[in-house]
Design a protein around this motif. Structure first.
Motif, short mmCIF file in Angstrom:
data_model
loop_
_atom_site.label_atom_id
_atom_site.label_comp_id
_atom_site.label_asym_id
_atom_site.label_seq_id
_atom_site.Cartn_x
_atom_site.Cartn_y
_atom_site.Cartn_z
N GLY A 178 4.60 -8.89 -12.70
CA GLY A 178 3.89 -10.06 -11.95
C GLY A 178 2.55 -10.16 -12.72
N ALA A 179 2.57 -11.66 -12.86
CA ALA A 179 1.16 -12.15 -13.31
C ALA A 179 0.05 -12.42 -12.54
CB ALA A 179 1.53 -13.79 -13.74
N ALA A 180 0.26 -12.39 -11.24
CA ALA A 180 -0.70 -11.98 -10.12
C ALA A 180 -0.20 -11.72 -8.87
CB ALA A 180 -1.69 -13.43 -9.90
N GLY A 181 -0.84 -11.37 -7.98
CA GLY A 181 -0.31 -10.74 -6.72
C GLY A 181 -1.08 -11.18 -5.45
N VAL A 182 -0.66 -11.16 -4.43
CA VAL A 182 -1.26 -11.58 -3.06
C VAL A 182 -0.38 -10.62 -2.12
CG1 VAL A 182 -1.69 -13.24 -1.27
CG2 VAL A 182 -1.67 -13.91 -3.71
N ALA A 183 -1.37 -10.03 -1.16
CA ALA A 183 -0.68 -9.10 0.00
C ALA A 183 -1.34 -9.48 1.11
CB ALA A 183 -1.13 -7.52 -0.40
N LEU A 184 -0.32 -10.24 1.83
CA LEU A 184 -0.81 -10.71 3.32
C LEU A 184 -0.77 -9.71 4.46
CD1 LEU A 184 1.31 -14.00 3.10
CD2 LEU A 184 -1.16 -13.81 2.78
N ASN A 185 -1.87 -9.45 4.99
CA ASN A 185 -1.69 -8.36 6.08
C ASN A 185 -0.93 -7.30 5.84
OD1 ASN A 185 -3.14 -10.18 7.70
ND2 ASN A 185 -1.61 -10.87 8.87
N SER A 186 -1.36 -6.60 4.57
CA SER A 186 -0.67 -5.77 3.91
C SER A 186 -0.39 -4.29 4.58
CB SER A 186 -1.11 -5.60 2.52
OG SER A 186 -0.24 -4.70 1.67
N ALA A 187 0.50 -3.62 4.51
CA ALA A 187 0.43 -2.15 4.69
C ALA A 187 -0.42 -1.47 3.80
CB ALA A 187 2.05 -1.56 5.00
N PRO A 188 -0.68 -0.42 3.90
CA PRO A 188 -1.55 0.37 3.13
C PRO A 188 -0.79 1.20 1.94
CG PRO A 188 -1.45 1.55 5.10
CD PRO A 188 -0.79 0.28 5.34
N THR A 189 -1.31 1.42 0.74
CA THR A 189 -0.63 2.19 -0.01
C THR A 189 -1.14 3.62 0.05
OG1 THR A 189 -2.42 1.35 -1.91
CG2 THR A 189 -0.11 0.69 -2.05
N GLU A 190 -0.62 4.51 -0.56
CA GLU A 190 -0.76 6.00 -0.19
C GLU A 190 -2.40 6.16 -0.60
OE1 GLU A 190 0.34 10.10 -2.05
OE2 GLU A 190 1.73 8.54 -2.58
N VAL A 194 0.11 4.03 -5.84
CA VAL A 194 -0.28 3.39 -6.64
C VAL A 194 -1.46 4.02 -7.70
CG1 VAL A 194 0.30 1.23 -5.76
CG2 VAL A 194 -1.85 2.08 -5.55
N ASP A 195 -1.63 3.66 -8.64
CA ASP A 195 -2.75 4.10 -9.65
C ASP A 195 -3.92 3.31 -9.25
OD1 ASP A 195 -4.72 5.01 -11.36
OD2 ASP A 195 -3.32 4.66 -13.25
N TYR A 196 -5.03 3.80 -8.39
CA TYR A 196 -5.86 2.95 -8.26
C TYR A 196 -7.12 2.88 -9.61
CZ TYR A 196 -4.62 3.50 -3.54
OH TYR A 196 -4.04 3.46 -2.31
N HIS A 197 -6.77 3.35 -10.48
CA HIS A 197 -7.62 3.25 -11.77
C HIS A 197 -6.86 2.36 -12.87
CE1 HIS A 197 -10.86 5.97 -10.16
NE2 HIS A 197 -9.81 6.69 -9.75
N ASN A 198 -5.80 1.97 -12.60
CA ASN A 198 -5.01 1.17 -13.51
C ASN A 198 -5.70 -0.09 -13.94
OD1 ASN A 198 -3.24 0.01 -15.17
ND2 ASN A 198 -1.47 -0.16 -13.51
N ASP A 199 -6.13 -0.01 -15.00
CA ASP A 199 -6.81 -1.31 -15.75
C ASP A 199 -5.81 -2.33 -16.42
OD1 ASP A 199 -9.37 -0.08 -15.33
OD2 ASP A 199 -9.57 0.79 -17.33
N ASP A 200 -4.66 -2.24 -16.36
CA ASP A 200 -3.89 -3.27 -16.77
C ASP A 200 -2.91 -3.80 -15.76
OD1 ASP A 200 -3.99 -2.39 -19.41
OD2 ASP A 200 -2.70 -0.92 -19.36
N ARG A 201 -3.40 -3.57 -14.43
CA ARG A 201 -2.88 -4.03 -13.43
C ARG A 201 -3.14 -5.69 -13.16
NH1 ARG A 201 -5.78 -3.89 -8.24
NH2 ARG A 201 -6.30 -5.95 -8.88
N ALA A 202 -2.32 -6.56 -12.86
CA ALA A 202 -2.46 -8.03 -12.72
C ALA A 202 -3.58 -8.24 -11.46
CB ALA A 202 -1.41 -8.59 -12.37
N PRO A 203 -4.22 -9.16 -11.44
CA PRO A 203 -5.01 -9.72 -10.16
C PRO A 203 -4.51 -9.63 -9.07
CG PRO A 203 -5.50 -11.10 -12.09
CD PRO A 203 -4.07 -10.37 -12.52
N LEU A 204 -5.10 -9.20 -7.89
CA LEU A 204 -4.70 -8.89 -6.55
C LEU A 204 -5.54 -9.50 -5.64
CD1 LEU A 204 -2.64 -7.55 -4.37
CD2 LEU A 204 -4.02 -5.61 -4.94
N LEU A 205 -5.10 -10.35 -4.48
CA LEU A 205 -5.77 -10.66 -3.34
C LEU A 205 -5.08 -10.36 -2.08
CD1 LEU A 205 -7.78 -12.90 -2.11
CD2 LEU A 205 -5.85 -14.23 -2.09
N PHE A 206 -5.95 -9.83 -1.39
CA PHE A 206 -5.74 -9.23 0.20
C PHE A 206 -5.99 -10.38 0.94
CE2 PHE A 206 -5.92 -4.84 -1.84
CZ PHE A 206 -5.09 -4.34 -1.53
N VAL A 207 -5.34 -10.58 1.73
CA VAL A 207 -5.40 -11.76 2.77
C VAL A 207 -5.01 -10.80 4.33
CG1 VAL A 207 -4.77 -14.04 3.70
CG2 VAL A 207 -4.77 -13.63 1.22
#
Length: 269
Positions: free
Chosen positions: A97-109, A189-202
């Motif tokens: 992904g080039a960017a991601g959006v999580a709408l009313n997202s379920a949580p990750t671990e 997920v790796d919460y310290h992953n500096d290579d992850r694409a931009p992410l927006l929570f809605v």
């Protein structure tokens, strides 16, 4: 042509994205809305025979979504709703992904916030450990509480009849138990992953099943040197893709994702 991938959540299918698919296609994008493996049939067929829902696993869903994204010519924008938001986070963490959006997202671990409304919403599945081996649906009343609590009764029932399918008890129970088992589990997920694409929570302020506190906690878990933002819409319930005013949300998240992906919007937009 740039591609947008829309990932549906539990209790629904890609049909729940029907308005967004049309809007984004009209804006000049290729839109892919993959189903979970085994969910390629219509809502009515899955309600009649939920065997594919009982059989599916989170790793199988993630592997299938990754295969869809890998087949594209270039990294897409990935937008996920509910459980699809958690899968979107996993895909981004895995380098897709080039960017991601999580709408009313379920949580990750690792996200431990569990508001009372969330407990009530998922109680039809989690009240019985035997549901780990079943596909568990909502009644129309349970659907309205969890998904459409700010809709009229008529609107809620119409959407229940059009979108609702049972959900996997196996995956929901696994997600609950993940925080009590050693080592990374399915939605890690790796919460310290500096290579992850931009992410927006809605989030929607009135969401019962995935309240804003869940989105906020999930976002705060990210400690990497990446863009992670949160946007809350007042008065909105869980079923954002179909709630009145969905166009505003669809346009906002697309503009955000296009900007952070470094894309130029199509001339037809």
């Amino acid at each position: 042509m740039k591609t947008i991938v829309l990932v549906h959540g539990f209790w629904v299918t890609p049909r729940s994205w029907e308005h967004w698919i049309d809007r984004y296609q009209r804006a000049g994008y290729q839109v892919v809305a993959p189903s979970y493996p085994g969910f390629e049939v219509e809502v009515e067929a899955l309600n009649a025979d939920p065997a594919p829902i009982e059989a599916v696993t989170a790793p199988a869903i993630i592997a299938h979504l990754e295969s869809v994204v890998k087949a594209l010519d270039e990294p897409p924008i990935i937008i996920g709703h509910s459980a699809g938001g958690a899968f979107t986070q996993v895909l981004l963490d895995h380098g897709f992904g080039a960017a991601g959006v999580a709408l009313n997202s379920a949580p990750t671990e690792g996200v431990l916030v569990t508001p009372l409304s969330q407990i009530k919403s998922t109680f039809p599945v989690l009240r019985n450990p035997a549901n780990r081996h079943k596909a568990v649906g909502f009644t129309a009343e349970q659907w309205r509480y969890a998904f459409t609590n700010t809709f009229t009764e008529e609107e809620s029932l119409a959407l229940y009849q059009r979108y609702h399918i049972p959900a996997s008890g196996r995956i929901l129970w696994s997600s609950v138990l993940a925080n009590f088992q050693p080592g990374p589990q399915d939605i890690h997920v790796d919460y310290h992953n500096d290579d992850r694409a931009p992410l927006l929570f809605v989030s929607g302020s009135e969401d019962h099943i995935m309240p804003p506190a869940v989105q906020s906690s999930n976002a705060k878990h990210y400690k990497s040197n990446t863009i992670t933002e949160v946007k809350e819409y007042e008065g909105r319930a869980h079923l954002l893709p179909a709630q009145e005013g969905w166009e505003e949300i669809a346009d906002h998240v697309l503009a955000w994702a296009v900007e952070h992906a470094g894309w130029t919007a199509p001339a037809t937009q």
